[in-house]
Design a protein around this motif. Sequence first.
Motif, mmCIF file in Angstrom:
data_model
loop_
_atom_site.group_PDB
_atom_site.id
_atom_site.type_symbol
_atom_site.label_atom_id
_atom_site.label_comp_id
_atom_site.label_asym_id
_atom_site.label_seq_id
_atom_site.Cartn_x
_atom_site.Cartn_y
_atom_site.Cartn_z
ATOM 1 N N GLY A 105 -5.468 23.429 27.380
ATOM 2 C CA GLY A 105 -4.417 22.757 26.622
ATOM 3 C C GLY A 105 -4.318 23.258 25.186
ATOM 4 O O GLY A 105 -5.292 23.217 24.447
ATOM 5 N N GLY A 106 -3.134 23.716 24.795
ATOM 6 C CA GLY A 106 -2.913 24.170 23.431
ATOM 7 C C GLY A 106 -3.335 25.591 23.158
ATOM 8 O O GLY A 106 -3.160 26.073 22.033
ATOM 9 N N ASP A 110 4.234 25.833 25.324
ATOM 10 C CA ASP A 110 4.787 25.513 26.644
ATOM 11 C C ASP A 110 5.548 26.683 27.256
ATOM 12 O O ASP A 110 5.437 26.935 28.458
ATOM 13 N N GLN A 148 -1.398 21.586 29.683
ATOM 14 C CA GLN A 148 -1.538 21.343 28.248
ATOM 15 C C GLN A 148 -2.376 20.109 27.942
ATOM 16 O O GLN A 148 -2.725 19.866 26.780
ATOM 17 N N MET A 159 -2.213 21.217 20.610
ATOM 18 C CA MET A 159 -0.777 21.141 20.876
ATOM 19 C C MET A 159 0.001 20.743 19.628
ATOM 20 O O MET A 159 1.123 21.234 19.392
ATOM 21 N N GLN A 162 0.388 23.870 17.746
ATOM 22 C CA GLN A 162 1.404 24.724 18.367
ATOM 23 C C GLN A 162 2.809 24.252 17.999
ATOM 24 O O GLN A 162 3.673 25.069 17.636
ATOM 25 N N ARG A 163 3.056 22.954 18.076
ATOM 26 C CA ARG A 163 4.397 22.435 17.781
ATOM 27 C C ARG A 163 4.751 22.616 16.308
ATOM 28 O O ARG A 163 5.896 22.942 15.965
#
Length: 313
Positions: A105-106, A110, A148, A159, A162-163
Amino acid sequence: MKMTPRVVLIGSVAILFTIVLIMVVTPYFTVTREPSEIFRTRSEIEAAGRRIYIANGCVYCHSQSIRAFDWDMGAERIAQAGDYVADHPILLGSQRTGPDLSQEGGEHPDDWHVAHFMNPRSTRPLSIMPRFDYLGPKDIDILTTYAQSLGLKEADDRMARQREWKEKLIAAYEAGPEKNTEFLHAQVPEGWRSIPNPYPTSPAGLARGHKIYQDFCIGCHGPVGDGMGPAQPYIYPPPFNFTILKDRGISGGILYYQIMNGITGSAMPYFKKDLESEKIWEVGNYVAVYFINQSDANAPPRGIDASYEPKAP
């Protein structure tokens, strides 16, 4: 005692019973059921993604357990029993045909996962993972959400990063090529920006760089470095177009840093666990020579040449 069929049968059953007692029953009653510091319950969509993961046999190639002597993607954290208290069944897995996913995850945004599930060769050209495009966009999105979540609270932190960076990268990309290039290079620490590639441009070095590019980079950046590889339709901002850097004097150090560390928020992953130092320099030099039309390889300031290097002119 004679090895009669009856003795073999009884012995085999006894061995099987012992194995089940040691490996299944005893751990069930003795392993802690206390949640670990990263534990959280999964959302409904993450649980649905887990069911898709199980139904499609992903556990046969991917484990979800990092051990103390492992060093691969996800090795930032050693697995703890409390990470799995809500998992039934626990998907530890026993195969490492693909990378371990316990902390997936991350690691990527995505859109990288969507491209990867549609065709794994588009993001990892040497991958032997089958395509999952038959699942359709809806189930691929659900499966991505599950991927994720692997790493739980630590995955949530990755995450969020990432965003955060994806928003900045989209804004820079949409401001135009000049602003985008300026923004990306500004994120490279100042010391790296002035470092030349320490290895000379040689036919052997460029050949090695070409092979590395084909093995790791061509799926996103394309065969001519214009960012039009097969993963491009699924990725935003799209893969970087190296050809817009022609004759701008970009340093080997900038290329090295971005290949080594990746660009969080984009589909550009880090390669510091996949490639040794020289391989990163050589694929960077291949990009510089063939796509950017310039190279600072072996330019001053120079240190002591490596023992195998040809004599400088």
